[in-house]
Design a protein around this motif. Structure first.
Motif, PDB file in Angstrom:
ATOM      1  N   ASN A  75      39.581 -12.371  81.267  1.00 39.29           N
ATOM      2  CA  ASN A  75      41.019 -12.432  81.020  1.00 39.29           C
ATOM      3  C   ASN A  75      41.483 -11.120  80.400  1.00 39.29           C
ATOM      4  OD1 ASN A  75      40.230 -15.557  80.894  1.00 39.29           O
ATOM      5  ND2 ASN A  75      42.392 -15.387  81.361  1.00 39.29           N
ATOM      6  N   HIS A  76      42.789 -10.910  80.454  1.00 42.19           N
ATOM      7  CA  HIS A  76      43.387  -9.743  79.800  1.00 42.19           C
ATOM      8  C   HIS A  76      44.761 -10.172  79.293  1.00 42.19           C
ATOM      9  CE1 HIS A  76      44.725  -5.762  78.816  1.00 42.19           C
ATOM     10  NE2 HIS A  76      43.672  -5.197  79.343  1.00 42.19           N
ATOM     11  N   TYR A  93      40.832  -6.993  76.614  1.00 42.15           N
ATOM     12  CA  TYR A  93      40.040  -7.429  77.764  1.00 42.15           C
ATOM     13  C   TYR A  93      39.010  -8.435  77.267  1.00 42.15           C
ATOM     14  CZ  TYR A  93      36.301  -7.037  81.272  1.00 42.15           C
ATOM     15  OH  TYR A  93      35.313  -7.299  82.187  1.00 42.15           O
ATOM     16  N   GLN A  94      38.933  -9.618  77.916  1.00 46.32           N
ATOM     17  CA  GLN A  94      38.115 -10.730  77.421  1.00 46.32           C
ATOM     18  C   GLN A  94      37.200 -11.254  78.529  1.00 46.32           C
ATOM     19  OE1 GLN A  94      41.826 -12.841  76.505  1.00 46.32           O
ATOM     20  NE2 GLN A  94      41.080 -13.085  74.415  1.00 46.32           N
ATOM     21  N   HIS A 109      36.133   0.955  82.525  1.00 45.30           N
ATOM     22  CA  HIS A 109      36.058  -0.464  82.889  1.00 45.30           C
ATOM     23  C   HIS A 109      34.619  -0.783  83.281  1.00 45.30           C
ATOM     24  CE1 HIS A 109      40.590  -1.053  84.156  1.00 45.30           C
ATOM     25  NE2 HIS A 109      40.450  -0.451  82.991  1.00 45.30           N
ATOM     26  N   ASP A 110      33.709  -1.225  82.278  1.00 45.88           N
ATOM     27  CA  ASP A 110      34.250  -1.799  81.064  1.00 45.88           C
ATOM     28  C   ASP A 110      33.506  -1.295  79.823  1.00 45.88           C
ATOM     29  OD1 ASP A 110      36.146  -3.696  82.319  1.00 45.88           O
ATOM     30  OD2 ASP A 110      34.321  -4.502  83.196  1.00 45.88           O
ATOM     31  N   ARG A 152      35.906  -0.832  76.777  1.00 47.44           N
ATOM     32  CA  ARG A 152      37.258  -1.329  76.973  1.00 47.44           C
ATOM     33  C   ARG A 152      37.655  -2.308  75.871  1.00 47.44           C
ATOM     34  NH1 ARG A 152      38.750  -4.202  82.705  1.00 47.44           N
ATOM     35  NH2 ARG A 152      41.033  -4.149  82.597  1.00 47.44           N
ATOM     36  N   VAL A 183      39.145  -9.010  86.092  1.00 45.23           N
ATOM     37  CA  VAL A 183      40.140  -9.950  85.578  1.00 45.23           C
ATOM     38  C   VAL A 183      40.446 -10.990  86.656  1.00 45.23           C
ATOM     39  CG1 VAL A 183      42.536 -10.176  84.824  1.00 45.23           C
ATOM     40  CG2 VAL A 183      41.114  -8.297  83.954  1.00 45.23           C
ATOM     41  N   ASP A 209      41.845  -4.717  89.031  1.00 51.41           N
ATOM     42  CA  ASP A 209      40.931  -4.300  87.978  1.00 51.41           C
ATOM     43  C   ASP A 209      39.784  -3.480  88.569  1.00 51.41           C
ATOM     44  OD1 ASP A 209      39.700  -4.074  85.546  1.00 51.41           O
ATOM     45  OD2 ASP A 209      39.032  -6.154  85.431  1.00 51.41           O
TER      46      ASP A 209
END
Length: 581
Positions: free
Chosen positions: A287-288, A293-294, A404-405, A421, A449, A457
């Motif tokens: 997710n973002h 950034y997750q 990334h990443d 990131r 993402v 992404d």
């Protein structure tokens, strides 16, 4: 057999009213050998239907190359569901979210000239149509109207959370309709006016997604669709985890309270996820939230009704008990619990440095600037960028713009620092004292993402590398998808901290059973068992163990390979219980 239809209050199948009690299970997150076991357990919980997404990136990993074998054998999965007595709901995307890499899109879409995702864009629609031609040719015999178990098919996925391009949605509706005939089509969206406005399509049944407050969600749906039955297409009775978060759980009491509310209103329901499974390999999404950034962890346990390894839970029994208040269920006959074993310690006596193995694992590519993974034709894994800095620059800031990443930086073979990131760390301070300095950057793609406005992404180095303000040119690049480790030449050299090494050991088993590798004490990396990529581990948790399904093991010797990026240990342990928190 007739197609699924509906009146103002109920779904109709073969002339009879039916309440859809569905559970989500993704064929691509569970090994095929266990599909039947998991599906039987859903049936015994009281479900009459199973729902699955379709992962385009699994089926067309490279443009024009189609895969429908092994864990990608969706036809066998659907036939297995029919065998155990379940109807099937299919959500073919092309976008699926699902906390799955790039929301199910294949990475190579990003390289298509002038492409724009999830809208009426000709280059995008052309690629979707090619995939749909192949997919629906396989699904056609499995449709209800052809005697199969598929009773409903979704158009796109939660589109109202992304956009409002009605021309695109109508194209997707017509595109699927012409391939399947009169089967029921539906959409699903959050129960907010903007989402329903953006995601609904004329002539297509709408459902809503929520985890609580069923009355208000259904009331909102009724305002937009007053003359149709109510259905929650994603009942979030658990949740997924990002690296560095707490493990999410939800109590059985809370779940059945909301479930009871759904059923009281004569609603149908699809549990997301009834059985979550595993993001094997590099297929976790991310997710973002516009700031952070997750990336999602390897386990997709989801605190579901079945655990990641397929065991029934307290929540499973609570849900069946709630179902029994509304529908008559036969006596429950669960299959035996799958065997779990604690195999103990495995010594990893061999190792080899990743940077010493580049020519065994990759063929070098040359480019003026450091391009993205996609531009080098690579989807997943790691990539190494290498260039020479000529001149004793002295103290400098090395900046990797928009990485990334996650990148580990080396100067003349010595570790210099980390850029990543997460946290927005893009620069390190160095002292360049040699006339010629080899700069190497190992970049990990931690998952594209899968949701929201940042789907485009690209991975790797996306903008360039600077020493001070000077951009560096003339790069040699080694793509490392790590899909074949057989060329590696292992030795017994000592591993250096903060230098990636691949470690190898052997597990002897007399009987193959499910097990879990305890990676606590290690730092960050990837685990392979007999060539199967189990996924990532990371000390920041919450996940500490990696699930090893018994079909990945064999009687006798089993090869264990671990790519550790930082802090090296000599052994791992195989345990019989997962540690997800």
């Amino acid at each position: 057999m007739s197609a699924l239809t509906y009146n103002q209050n109920s779904f109709i199948l073969d002339g009879k009213e039916i309440r859809l009690l569905s559970g989500a299970m993704h064929y691509f997150r569970t090994v095929p050998e266990y599909w039947e076991d998991r599906l039987i357990k859903l049936k015994e919980c009281g479900f009459n239907t199973v729902e699955t997404y379709v992962a385009w990136n699994l089926h067309e990993p490279e443009e024009g190359q189609f895969v429908f074998e092994g864990i990608a054998d969706i036809e066998t999965f659907i036939k297995t569901a029919e065998k155990v007595g379940l109807h099937v709901i299919v959500r073919p995307g092309p976008y699926i979210c699902a906390e799955w890499e790039f929301g199910g899109f294949p990475y190579w879409l990003l390289t298509v000239p002038n492409i724009q995702l999830r809208c009426y864009n000709q280059p995008y629609l052309e690629k979707v149509d090619v995939f749909f031609d192949v997919l629906f040719e396989r699904l056609q015999p499995l449709l209800r109207s052809n005697g199969g178990p598929i009773i409903a098919i979704q158009v796109e996925n939660e589109y109202g959370s992304y956009g409002n391009d009605q021309k695109y949605l109508q194209y997707m509706r017509d595109s699927i309709q012409k391939r399947i005939g009169q089967e029921l089509l539906f959409t699903s969206d959050g129960p907010a006016p903007s989402m329903l406005n953006g995601g609904m399509i004329e002539g297509v049944f709408e459902t809503v997604n929520f985890g609580s407050r069923a009355e208000s969600a259904f009331e909102q749906l009724k305002q937009f669709q007053p003359n149709a039955p109510l259905m929650c297409m994603e009942f979030w009775h658990g949740w997924f985890d990002h690296w560095g978060e707490e493990h999410h759980t939800r109590s059985s009491e809370s779940v059945v309270e909301t479930l009871d509310s759904i059923l009281k209103q004569n609603g149908s329901v699809n549990f997301y996820m009834a059985h979550g499974g595993t993001n094997f390999g590099f297929f976790n999404g991310a997710n973002h939230n516009e700031e952070v950034y997750q990336p999602t962890i390897t386990s997709y346990d989801y605190d579901g009704l079945l655990t990641e390894s397929g065991d029934v839970t307290e929540k499973f029994f609570a849900v069946r008990k709630t179902f029994e208040k509304y529908v008559e269920l036969p006596e429950m006959k669960l299959p035996p619990v799958t065997l779990k074993k604690q195999y103990g310690e495995v010594i990893l006596g061999e190792r080899v440095a990743l940077l010493d193995s580049l020519n065994q694992l990759s063929s070098p590519l040359e480019s003026r600037t450091p391009l993205t993974m996609e531009e080098y034709g690579q989807g997943y894994g790691f990539i190494v960028y290498e260039t020479m800095i000529k001149g004793a620059y002295g103290k400098q800031k090395i900046t990797v713009q928009d990485i990334h990443d996650r990148g580990q930086i080396y100067l003349n073979g010595e570790y210099a620092g980390l850029v990543e990131r997460i946290g927005g760390r893009s620069s390190i301070e160095v002292d360049i004292t040699e006339v010629e300095t080899k700069l190497q950057i190992i970049v990990e793609n931690m998952g594209r993402v899968n949701y929201g406005p940042f789907l485009n992404d690209f991975k790797g180095i996306t903008q360039g590398v600077r020493a001070g303000n000077q951009f560096l040119f003339d790069w040699t690049v080694y793509p490392l998808p790590l899909n074949d480790l057989s060329p590696l030449v292992f030795n017994s050299d000592e591993a250096k901290k903060n230098h990636p090494y691949l470690h190898r050991g052997s597990l002897h088993v007399d009987e193959a059973a499910d097990t879990f590798i305890d990676m606590s004490g290690w730092t960050k990396g990837v685990v392979f068992v007999n060539g199967h990529n189990l996924g990532r581990y990371w000390e920041i948790g919450p996940q500490q163990t990696l699930y090893v399904p018994a079909p990945f093991l064999q009687k006798g010797e089993n090869e264990i390979v671990i790519l550790e990026l930082h802090d090296h240990k000599e052994s791992i342990r195989f345990v019989d219980q997962p540690v997800l928190g």
